[in-house]
Design a protein around this motif. Structure first.
Motif, mmCIF file in Angstrom:
data_model
loop_
_atom_site.group_PDB
_atom_site.id
_atom_site.type_symbol
_atom_site.label_atom_id
_atom_site.label_comp_id
_atom_site.label_asym_id
_atom_site.label_seq_id
_atom_site.Cartn_x
_atom_site.Cartn_y
_atom_site.Cartn_z
ATOM 1 N N ILE A 231 3.166 -10.942 -3.493
ATOM 2 C CA ILE A 231 1.602 -10.599 -3.899
ATOM 3 C C ILE A 231 0.652 -11.521 -3.348
ATOM 4 O O ILE A 231 0.926 -12.605 -3.290
ATOM 5 N N ALA A 232 -0.370 -10.661 -2.650
ATOM 6 C CA ALA A 232 -1.356 -11.314 -1.773
ATOM 7 C C ALA A 232 -2.659 -10.669 -2.085
ATOM 8 O O ALA A 232 -2.617 -9.218 -2.208
ATOM 9 N N ASP A 278 -3.489 2.368 -5.143
ATOM 10 C CA ASP A 278 -3.527 3.437 -4.302
ATOM 11 C C ASP A 278 -2.491 2.807 -3.096
ATOM 12 O O ASP A 278 -1.673 1.670 -3.447
ATOM 13 N N VAL A 279 -2.817 3.319 -1.799
ATOM 14 C CA VAL A 279 -1.838 2.681 -0.862
ATOM 15 C C VAL A 279 -2.643 1.887 0.183
ATOM 16 O O VAL A 279 -3.860 2.266 0.406
ATOM 17 N N HIS A 280 -1.889 0.754 0.841
ATOM 18 C CA HIS A 280 -2.593 -0.001 1.846
ATOM 19 C C HIS A 280 -1.687 0.296 3.012
ATOM 20 O O HIS A 280 -0.524 0.191 3.150
ATOM 21 N N THR A 281 -2.179 0.433 4.430
ATOM 22 C CA THR A 281 -1.556 0.349 5.429
ATOM 23 C C THR A 281 -1.966 -0.841 6.398
ATOM 24 O O THR A 281 -3.364 -1.044 6.545
ATOM 25 N N LEU A 294 2.278 -0.287 1.859
ATOM 26 C CA LEU A 294 2.172 -1.209 0.758
ATOM 27 C C LEU A 294 1.558 -0.584 -0.334
ATOM 28 O O LEU A 294 0.646 0.207 -0.136
ATOM 29 N N ARG A 295 1.813 -0.967 -1.670
ATOM 30 C CA ARG A 295 1.277 -0.512 -2.718
ATOM 31 C C ARG A 295 0.141 -1.504 -2.767
ATOM 32 O O ARG A 295 -0.118 -2.585 -2.401
ATOM 33 N N ARG A 296 -1.338 -1.052 -2.873
ATOM 34 C CA ARG A 296 -2.375 -1.672 -3.299
ATOM 35 C C ARG A 296 -2.855 -1.571 -4.541
ATOM 36 O O ARG A 296 -3.246 -0.349 -5.270
ATOM 37 N N ILE A 297 -3.227 -2.431 -5.123
ATOM 38 C CA ILE A 297 -3.627 -2.582 -6.705
ATOM 39 C C ILE A 297 -5.002 -3.015 -6.571
ATOM 40 O O ILE A 297 -5.436 -4.049 -6.234
ATOM 41 N N ILE A 394 -2.001 -6.449 -2.505
ATOM 42 C CA ILE A 394 -0.850 -5.724 -2.039
ATOM 43 C C ILE A 394 0.556 -6.361 -2.429
ATOM 44 O O ILE A 394 0.537 -7.505 -2.746
ATOM 45 N N THR A 395 1.282 -5.564 -2.451
ATOM 46 C CA THR A 395 3.000 -5.879 -2.850
ATOM 47 C C THR A 395 3.685 -4.910 -2.458
ATOM 48 O O THR A 395 3.569 -3.472 -2.593
ATOM 49 N N PRO A 396 5.022 -5.010 -2.022
ATOM 50 C CA PRO A 396 5.946 -4.207 -1.881
ATOM 51 C C PRO A 396 6.917 -4.009 -3.079
ATOM 52 O O PRO A 396 7.836 -3.141 -2.958
#
Length: 535
Positions: A231-232, A278-281, A294-297, A394-396
């Motif tokens: 997580i970062a 949502d989603v982060h690329t 990756l998942r984006r919080i 972001i996190t996987p």
């Protein structure tokens, strides 16, 4: 007449107990054995140095003075005269080639001996500025080099050396530490830290939490390939304000979590977090590199929003004050031309960071004298306000393993490692370092890194012994109940003295206040039963 000698005892017996359980002396002696004729082993010297940091940190050249005043000989069996500058320097030289093995072995020992949960580890780096020339050509490049970098204390005029620490979510125990060059880029150390933590964790899975410097294509790709979840926070430049402005705050999920600092506040005054997802690329540096998804919080904090609103209002007020002064001065002695007025307006806009919202125009009358007309664009300010309080993580981690709220809660432990750096530079006093070579500087920083888990384990032991509430009275003069910190514990234990009598009068520990006895009981230390050497 009776001859009575008193020495400071402080937390030496406590430090000795934890050092014994960590087997610091044994690990050092195993890595770098001393000569058979040596009066002290390298392990004994390093153990004394480590014990010095949480009890009474002294510059390297005064450790012998500290040992004479404190009961070092009685607790560790080390004669103060033997802790001279030369012997300390030789011990640092001996461990310098083995710093990584030393850190890893002690970390593994701490995990096994104290049952530390390493399922979540928080990684961060800090810098220590140094005084002195430290010419790079005169340094040993086999060890971290003292050089210019990007110091956290903003002392760009000084060279530095850096350290990285991984602290567990379980009590914030630093189970891994490494020393780096002063110019080492933090983003480049993440993969190495991940590999070290994998070795420590063994077969157990762990979650790596770090700051925004973790987020690079190379780091993310390496972590995903290794199967290490993380997580970062996303660097601010990678998420445009328009993304946040388009979010519907009312549709976001409220996180059922209260920061510790707000625990005693009225519910209406507490900080509130909301989290949509949502989603982060992340695209690679080369066209053939696969795009990482990756998942984006997306996190909204009411406290962050209030702070950003207040900061913006302050910037606007200061800019308005300076622009009004400029408007009055336009056409005067200092601003006779339109060019000078425009140049000054540009400086104000950049200095007060209002370039995006500031609208201004310089007019000239028939005589050529300039005047300034200015204002703030309310539409731009409204758009900025919609992005207040937002940041992204972001996190996987799959959603079934951690929903958005759980991702945020786990990330919030990142403050733990930052607080450990405050301990690193505060009670353990990293700053009074006087060494001639970069190898000794690296070794001494590693010694302080060994003292940090001792400091943190003492805090963890007391809190765990207190039970679920983890608070106690007697630490402050008003007797209010608070969570004990390592700094508080060492402060109160630091007043303990050892009275040394004669051969028929065994040494006695002077305990003057109840809080000292209570802390010793919580730590499980029986100082009255210690077998002190007879004098």
């Amino acid at each position: 007449m009776t001859s009575v000698v008193e020495k400071r005892l402080g937390a030496l017996p406590v430090a000795a107990e934890f050092l014994h359980r960590l087997d610091v002396a044994g690990i050092v002696d195993g890595l770098c054995p001393s000569a058979a004729s040596a009066h002290l082993t390298h392990g004994q010297v390093i153990e004394a140095l480590v014990a010095n940091r949480p009890t009474s940190p002294m510059p390297l050249l005064r450790v012998g003075d500290w040992a004479r005043v404190w009961a070092v000989e009685e607790v560790f069996g080390v004669e103060p005269a033997l802790l001279n500058d030369d012997r300390l320097a030789r011990a640092l030289d001996a461990i310098a080639p083995h710093l990584e093995q030393l850190a890893g072995t002690v970390g593994a020992r701490a995990i096994a001996e104290f049952g530390i949960d390493v399922s979540r580890c928080h990684w961060d780096m800090t810098s220590m500025s140094v005084h002195g020339a430290y010419v790079e050509e005169g340094q040993d490049d086999r060890f971290p080099v003292i050089k210019y970098g990007h110091p956290k204390d903003r002392r760009t005029d000084l060279k530095q050396i850096q350290a990285g620490i991984a602290a567990t979510g379980d009590g914030g125990i630093p189970v891994h530490a490494r020393v780096f060059d002063g110019g080492a880029a933090e983003v480049s150390q993440v993969v190495g830290a991940m590999k070290d933590l994998r070795k420590l964790a063994g077969e157990q899975e762990f979650l790596m939490v770090a700051d925004a410097r973790l987020v690079s294509y190379a780091n993310i790709a390496a972590l995903l390939e290794a199967g290490v979840p993380f997580i970062a926070p996303v660097p601010a430049a990678q998420v445009k304000d328009g993304v946040y402005a388009a979010l519907d705050l009312e549709q976001a999920v409220v996180v059922d979590w209260v920061p510790q600092r707000d625990a005693g506040k009225d519910p209406a005054e507490r900080e509130v977090y909301r989290v949509p997802e949502d989603v982060h690329t992340l695209a690679g540096p080369r066209k053939r590199d696969p795009v990482l998804t990756l998942r984006r919080i997306l996190v909204h904090s009411t406290a962050n929003a209030a702070g950003q609103q207040a900061a913006r209002a302050k910037r606007l007020a200061r800019a308005a004050e300076e622009l009004d002064k400029l408007a009055c001065a336009a056409g005067g002695r200092h601003y006779k031309t339109a060019e000078k007025v425009a140049a000054r307006a540009g400086v104000i806009a950049a200095k007060r960071r209002v370039t995006a919202c500031l609208r201004w125009h310089v007019h000239q009358d028939d005589a050529g004298l300039p005047s300034l007309e200015w204002g703030f664009d309310q539409d731009v300010l409204d758009a900025e306000a919609k992005a207040d309080g937002w940041y992204a993580l972001i996190t996987p981690l799959p959603a079934e393993q951690a929903d958005p709220a759980q991702v945020l809660i786990q990330y919030k432990g990142q403050g733990t490692v930052e607080r450990r750096y405050a301990d690193f530079k505060g009670p353990l006093a990293v700053t009074p370092v006087f060494v001639q070579h970069n190898r000794r500087a690296a070794a001494l920083v590693q010694v302080i890194c060994l003292a940090l888990p001792v400091f943190c384990l003492i805090e963890r032991q007391v809190r765990r012994a207190l039970g679920l509430e983890q608070t106690m009275a007697g630490l402050y003069p008003d007797n209010r109940r608070v969570r004990p910190t390592g700094r508080m514990i060492l402060h109160h234990l630091g007043e303990l003295n050892l009275r040394i009598g004669n051969i028929t009068d065994p040494p006695t520990v002077q305990i003057t206040r109840g809080v000292q006895l209570h802390l010793l009981e919580l730590l499980g230390i029986e100082v009255t039963q210690t077998r002190w050497p007879q004098t």
